[in-house]
Design a protein around this motif. Structure first.
Motif, PDB file in Angstrom:
ATOM      1  N   GLN A  66       0.821  -1.199   0.000  1.00  0.00           N
ATOM      2  CA  GLN A  66       0.000   0.000   0.000  1.00  0.00           C
ATOM      3  C   GLN A  66       0.863   1.261   0.000  1.00  0.00           C
ATOM      4  O   GLN A  66       1.873   1.340   0.698  1.00  0.00           O
ATOM      5  N   ALA A  67       0.455   2.238  -0.805  1.00  0.00           N
ATOM      6  CA  ALA A  67       1.197   3.489  -0.923  1.00  0.00           C
ATOM      7  C   ALA A  67       1.049   4.321   0.348  1.00  0.00           C
ATOM      8  O   ALA A  67       0.056   4.220   1.072  1.00  0.00           O
ATOM      9  N   LYS A  68       2.054   5.155   0.592  1.00  0.00           N
ATOM     10  CA  LYS A  68       2.024   6.075   1.720  1.00  0.00           C
ATOM     11  C   LYS A  68       1.398   7.397   1.281  1.00  0.00           C
ATOM     12  O   LYS A  68       1.258   7.680   0.099  1.00  0.00           O
ATOM     13  N   TRP A  69       1.052   8.222   2.275  1.00  0.00           N
ATOM     14  CA  TRP A  69       0.500   9.536   1.957  1.00  0.00           C
ATOM     15  C   TRP A  69       1.457  10.326   1.071  1.00  0.00           C
ATOM     16  O   TRP A  69       1.032  11.072   0.184  1.00  0.00           O
ATOM     17  N   SER A  70       2.742  10.170   1.300  1.00  0.00           N
ATOM     18  CA  SER A  70       3.732  10.916   0.522  1.00  0.00           C
ATOM     19  C   SER A  70       3.788  10.471  -0.931  1.00  0.00           C
ATOM     20  O   SER A  70       4.422  11.124  -1.758  1.00  0.00           O
ATOM     21  N   GLU A  71       3.111   9.358  -1.266  1.00  0.00           N
ATOM     22  CA  GLU A  71       3.113   8.850  -2.637  1.00  0.00           C
ATOM     23  C   GLU A  71       1.828   9.179  -3.394  1.00  0.00           C
ATOM     24  O   GLU A  71       1.599   8.676  -4.488  1.00  0.00           O
ATOM     25  N   LEU A  72       0.992  10.038  -2.822  1.00  0.00           N
ATOM     26  CA  LEU A  72      -0.263  10.396  -3.482  1.00  0.00           C
ATOM     27  C   LEU A  72      -0.040  10.970  -4.879  1.00  0.00           C
ATOM     28  O   LEU A  72      -0.871  10.799  -5.771  1.00  0.00           O
ATOM     29  N   ALA A  73       1.084  11.647  -5.071  1.00  0.00           N
ATOM     30  CA  ALA A  73       1.350  12.268  -6.372  1.00  0.00           C
ATOM     31  C   ALA A  73       1.446  11.244  -7.493  1.00  0.00           C
ATOM     32  O   ALA A  73       1.273  11.583  -8.665  1.00  0.00           O
ATOM     33  N   SER A  74       1.700   9.982  -7.155  1.00  0.00           N
ATOM     34  CA  SER A  74       1.864   8.961  -8.191  1.00  0.00           C
ATOM     35  C   SER A  74       0.543   8.358  -8.649  1.00  0.00           C
ATOM     36  O   SER A  74       0.516   7.547  -9.579  1.00  0.00           O
ATOM     37  N   TYR A  75      -0.566   8.745  -8.020  1.00  0.00           N
ATOM     38  CA  TYR A  75      -1.876   8.211  -8.421  1.00  0.00           C
ATOM     39  C   TYR A  75      -2.196   8.614  -9.859  1.00  0.00           C
ATOM     40  O   TYR A  75      -2.016   9.764 -10.249  1.00  0.00           O
TER      41      TYR A  75
END
Length: 485
Positions: A66-75
């Protein structure tokens, strides 16, 4: 002009984005040209009782990593089911408004018998119990799909850009399963044949596309490593109630202005955007659009791609029934049998683990198929009478049941069938917008073709608020968004 974001539309994604921006200290105007805030997920109040408009639930089983909050940009909403990487984030967001309950395994009715559901829930253990299992075993043993149309290619395979669902289903499931389950259910629910729908978007119609190897083992009664899908629902509440809380928070926020007006024209200016509405004119540094891209093109003075869309005539029946009149309780029942017009029945009270004396049951049907069975679709009283008879025939309620609430709602404009023409027109419209106006943020119905699930819309709103290029610098500390002034 100070930073001011205008969000156009009533979608949940826009509501989430507006709230997140407002919490960062931004000034936001939410323009709703029409419809309830939250759209389909807003639910429906009938005689003071909140119903969800059909099957509405959270799927919180996604990718293992699962992605972290800091990885939201990759959605990326244009990638099929990319939201699966962000389900932990969705869960955290939902818990601000309501605890969730994993509800019991959905069921399906085939030839009058009830099984754990395979259409939506992937209950592989049910395949060996189906009356046509031996025919399916023989077909799957005799043939395998070409590599390019194997179900493993459905996400990124080039063939699936144009492959219809009938061809994909028959190749991977065999003709018997396709005809007994897939084609039958699709005819009832969407009123179309499977060759009219793109295989990549099978889940839009709540239907599966299994790997044939896994399917064969399941029909043979062998254990497979894939577990059934788990679904969650707000405990003692509803999705509509959650959206209502979001709406209340939004309307009360000091940094959000809410207006209900039609948007007539959108113009690019040196400082940002000029949005002309029916009764006012707004200036904005940033513009977020949550309606169809074709509607935005018209407001920009550009020509949308002409397309002849195919839409299904979907309607929903809402019943509130005394628990004493309930004969069998299923959280969800997919009905494949053609002698019933209802294709899906959701007991929302059971989904919410509510143990009160009344149960909210929402039953979905296609009015064209109802007409095929019964003739008249103009009289709601007649429709309710027939649907109650079907519920009694399926032994869900007593024959003499008198509902406390009984109402019918037709879905305005129908339900868009995901065929190649609709997909191509949508993608061309989005390309035109991005080519001419790349700084318009496209969420919800403009974000990705059918990237409008409950999970997608939550992630889209959070994603936009966290990744705006010009907003104050942000960090993520212990999964919390921190804004630096």
């Amino acid at each position: 002009m100070n930073n001011h974001t205008v969000v156009v539309g009533n979608a949940l994604a826009g509501m989430v984005a507006a709230l997140e921006l407002a919490e960062q200290g931004k000034q936001v105007t939410l323009v709703n040209p029409g419809g309830p805030l939250g759209g389909y997920f807003a639910g429906l109040q009938i005689d003071g009782v909140m119903f969800d408009a059909g099957l509405v639930k959270f799927e919180l089983d996604g990718y293992l990593n699962q992605a972290k909050w800091s990885e939201l940009a990759s959605y990326d909403p244009t990638l099929r089911n990319d939201v699966g990487r962000f389900l932990n984030i969705v869960h955290e967001w939902v818990l601000k408004y309501s605890p969730l309950h994993q509800f019991d395994m959905p069921k399906m009715m085939v030839d009058g018998e009830v099984y754990d559901d395979v259409l939506l829930s992937n209950a592989y253990h049910s395949f060996s119990q189906l009356p046509f299992a031996q025919d399916c075993i023989a077909e799957l043993q005799q043939s395998q799909p070409e590599p390019s149309i194997h179900a493993r290619q459905k996400v990124n395979g080039a063939t699936y850009d144009t492959l219809d669902y009938a061809t994909a289903s028959i190749a991977n499931h065999g003709k018997t399963m396709h005809e007994k389950l897939i084609a039958t259910y699709l005819r009832k629910a969407q009123g179309v044949t499977a060759d009219r729908m793109l295989g990549r978007y099978h889940r839009v119609a709540w239907l599966p596309l299994f790997y044939p190897e896994t399917l064969l083992e399941s029909y043979q009664g062998k254990a497979v490593s894939l577990a059934p899908t788990k679904f969650h629902y707000p405990k003692l509440s509803s999705v509509g109630a959650i959206v209502t809380k979001v709406k209340q928070e939004l309307l009360a926020h000091k940094n959000i202005r809410y207006i209900t007006q039609a948007v007539q024209q959108v113009t690019k200016t040196e400082e940002g955007w000029q949005i002309r509405c029916a009764e006012s004119e707004l200036s904005a540094t940033d513009l977020v659009w949550t309606y169809q891209p074709s509607q935005l093109l018209k407001c920009l003075g550009l020509q949308p791609t002409p397309v002849e869309e195919t839409k299904s005539a979907i309607a929903v029946a809402f019943f509130r029934i005394k628990k004493a009149d309930i004969r069998n309780v299923y959280t969800l029942l997919n009905v494949v049998d053609l002698n019933c017009s209802l294709y899906r029945i959701t007991n929302q009270t059971a989904c919410a683990e509510d143990h009160g004396d009344l149960m909210n049951i929402v039953a979905e049907f296609n009015t064209d198929y109802f007409r095929e069975l019964y003739g008249d679709v103009s009289d709601d009283t007649f429709i309710i009478q027939k649907l109650l008879a079907e519920l009694a025939q399926m032994q869900l309620i007593a024959e003499d049941t008198v509902p406390v609430i009984a109402a019918i709602k037709r879905i305005p404009g129908g339900f868009l069938v995901p065929d190649a023409a609709a997909r191509d027109a949508w993608e061309q419209d989005q390309r035109t917008i991005i080519q001419h106006y790349p700084d318009i943020a496209l969420l919800a119905m403009s974000s990705g073709f059918f990237a409008t699930s409950l999970n997608d819309q939550v992630v889209q709103g959070l994603h936009y608020a966290a990744t705006k290029a010009h907003i104050l610098p942000v960090d993520f500390i212990d999964n919390t968004l921190v804004v630096h002034a």
